[in-house]
Design a protein around this motif. Structure first.
Motif, mmCIF file in Angstrom:
data_model
loop_
_atom_site.group_PDB
_atom_site.id
_atom_site.type_symbol
_atom_site.label_atom_id
_atom_site.label_comp_id
_atom_site.label_asym_id
_atom_site.label_seq_id
_atom_site.Cartn_x
_atom_site.Cartn_y
_atom_site.Cartn_z
ATOM 1 N N LYS A 83 73.069 -43.557 -71.856
ATOM 2 C CA LYS A 83 73.865 -42.471 -71.288
ATOM 3 C C LYS A 83 74.935 -43.075 -70.373
ATOM 4 C CE LYS A 83 70.469 -39.934 -72.950
ATOM 5 N NZ LYS A 83 70.551 -39.342 -74.289
ATOM 6 N N ILE A 84 76.178 -42.646 -70.546
ATOM 7 C CA ILE A 84 77.284 -43.242 -69.798
ATOM 8 C C ILE A 84 78.035 -42.176 -69.008
ATOM 9 C CG2 ILE A 84 79.426 -44.562 -69.953
ATOM 10 C CD1 ILE A 84 78.333 -45.756 -72.564
ATOM 11 N N ILE A 85 78.086 -42.368 -67.692
ATOM 12 C CA ILE A 85 78.854 -41.501 -66.804
ATOM 13 C C ILE A 85 80.097 -42.269 -66.351
ATOM 14 C CG2 ILE A 85 78.883 -40.227 -64.626
ATOM 15 C CD1 ILE A 85 75.833 -39.978 -64.851
ATOM 16 N N ILE A 86 81.263 -41.727 -66.644
ATOM 17 C CA ILE A 86 82.516 -42.352 -66.238
ATOM 18 C C ILE A 86 82.768 -42.075 -64.765
ATOM 19 C CG2 ILE A 86 85.019 -42.372 -66.556
ATOM 20 C CD1 ILE A 86 83.532 -43.615 -68.890
ATOM 21 N N LEU A 87 83.126 -43.120 -64.021
ATOM 22 C CA LEU A 87 83.483 -42.988 -62.607
ATOM 23 C C LEU A 87 84.982 -43.231 -62.445
ATOM 24 C CD1 LEU A 87 80.661 -45.064 -60.863
ATOM 25 C CD2 LEU A 87 80.784 -42.585 -61.099
ATOM 26 N N THR A 88 85.646 -42.375 -61.690
ATOM 27 C CA THR A 88 87.082 -42.562 -61.492
ATOM 28 C C THR A 88 87.540 -41.773 -60.275
ATOM 29 O OG1 THR A 88 89.267 -42.343 -62.541
ATOM 30 C CG2 THR A 88 87.655 -40.624 -62.992
ATOM 31 N N MET A 89 88.783 -42.055 -59.841
ATOM 32 C CA MET A 89 89.406 -41.263 -58.781
ATOM 33 C C MET A 89 90.428 -40.304 -59.370
ATOM 34 S SD MET A 89 87.959 -41.917 -55.961
ATOM 35 C CE MET A 89 89.107 -41.061 -54.868
ATOM 36 N N HIS A 90 90.555 -40.295 -60.695
ATOM 37 C CA HIS A 90 91.582 -39.484 -61.353
ATOM 38 C C HIS A 90 90.958 -38.345 -62.149
ATOM 39 C CE1 HIS A 90 94.343 -42.652 -60.220
ATOM 40 N NE2 HIS A 90 93.558 -43.522 -60.801
ATOM 41 N N LYS A 91 91.552 -37.173 -62.052
ATOM 42 C CA LYS A 91 91.067 -36.005 -62.780
ATOM 43 C C LYS A 91 92.182 -35.514 -63.717
ATOM 44 C CE LYS A 91 88.848 -33.026 -60.242
ATOM 45 N NZ LYS A 91 88.660 -31.876 -59.330
ATOM 46 N N GLU A 92 92.566 -36.351 -64.642
ATOM 47 C CA GLU A 92 93.639 -36.033 -65.580
ATOM 48 C C GLU A 92 93.024 -35.408 -66.828
ATOM 49 O OE1 GLU A 92 96.617 -35.823 -68.269
ATOM 50 O OE2 GLU A 92 95.129 -37.380 -68.639
ATOM 51 N N GLU A 93 93.456 -34.197 -67.162
ATOM 52 C CA GLU A 93 92.774 -33.409 -68.179
ATOM 53 C C GLU A 93 92.696 -34.112 -69.535
ATOM 54 O OE1 GLU A 93 94.792 -29.679 -68.229
ATOM 55 O OE2 GLU A 93 93.833 -28.970 -66.382
#
Length: 223
Positions: A83-93
């Protein structure tokens, strides 16, 4: 009977962030951080000897970023259950939708509260996907905006009326247990329907099942 310990790995090039995640995870019951990697290449190497249940994967890393790492993992039959959860500071649709179509199981902002990290890990492990409200809206809105595809007749997929019920409830965010209670069915039966749906639609996991169902016009979602 002891509850199963969910093992977690993190790939992020910032050591301070990894240490912060370790401190956060240490406070969760039955969740343990067992792997740390500083980029995608490092993660792929370490996974050969240690494969956790859930990976927290940063998008922006040197040597091999999160997008390329996600592609490699989803193409490798040895990691189909990972299971892979992406981590980021960006919420680009468009990026959110793209990563989910590649097979990511969840998408989480790096500045999320510890409680949301815990919820995301447990939900991805138990339900195969995690969409918080803002990410769900962004992902599904992006799909609706960019898709001009003529809806496919439901019969083309030979879905039963019960499978359609389960599909619609999955898309509404209900858990396996909640769907079972609503339809008066066991969780094992609901899980069987979910796996059948994934197979019939040719999806990678529950997240891509929802995406494909929206694209094919099998379900509609209003915001």
């Amino acid at each position: 009977m002891n509850e199963k310990v969910i093992t977690v790995g993190i790939a992020d090039d910032h050591s301070l962030f990894r240490e912060g995640i370790r401190l956060i995870v240490d406070d969760f019951d039955n969740i343990e951080l067992t792997l740390e990697a500083e980029n995608g290449q490092d993660l792929l190497t370490k996974l050969q000897n240690n494969t956790p249940d859930v990976i927290l994967l940063d998008l922006e890393m040197p040597k091999m970023d999160g997008v390329e790492t996600l592609k490699r993992l989803k193409e490798d039959c040895n990691y189909q259950e990972l299971k892979i959860i992406i981590l980021t500071m960006h919420k680009e649709e468009r990026m959110i939708a793209y990563l989910m179509e590649l097979g990511a199981n969840g998408y989480l902002m790096k500045d999320a509260e510890p409680a949301e990290f815990e919820e995301a890990i447990r939900t991805v492990y138990e339900e195969d996907h995690y969409f918080n409200e803002s990410v769900s809206h962004a992902m599904l809105k992006s799909l609706k905006d960019k898709s001009n595809k003529t809806p496919t007749l439901r019969n083309n997929y030979q879905l039963t009326s019960r499978e359609m019920e389960v599909l619609e409830l999955i898309a509404k965010g209900l858990t396996t247990t909640e769907i079972g209670k609503k339809l008066f069915l066991s969780t094992r039966t609901i899980e069987g329907h979910r796996k059948n749906l994934i197979g019939k639609l040719g999806a990678r996991n529950t997240a891509t099942l929802i995406i494909k169902a929206v694209k094919e016009g099998l379900i509609s979602l209003d915001f």
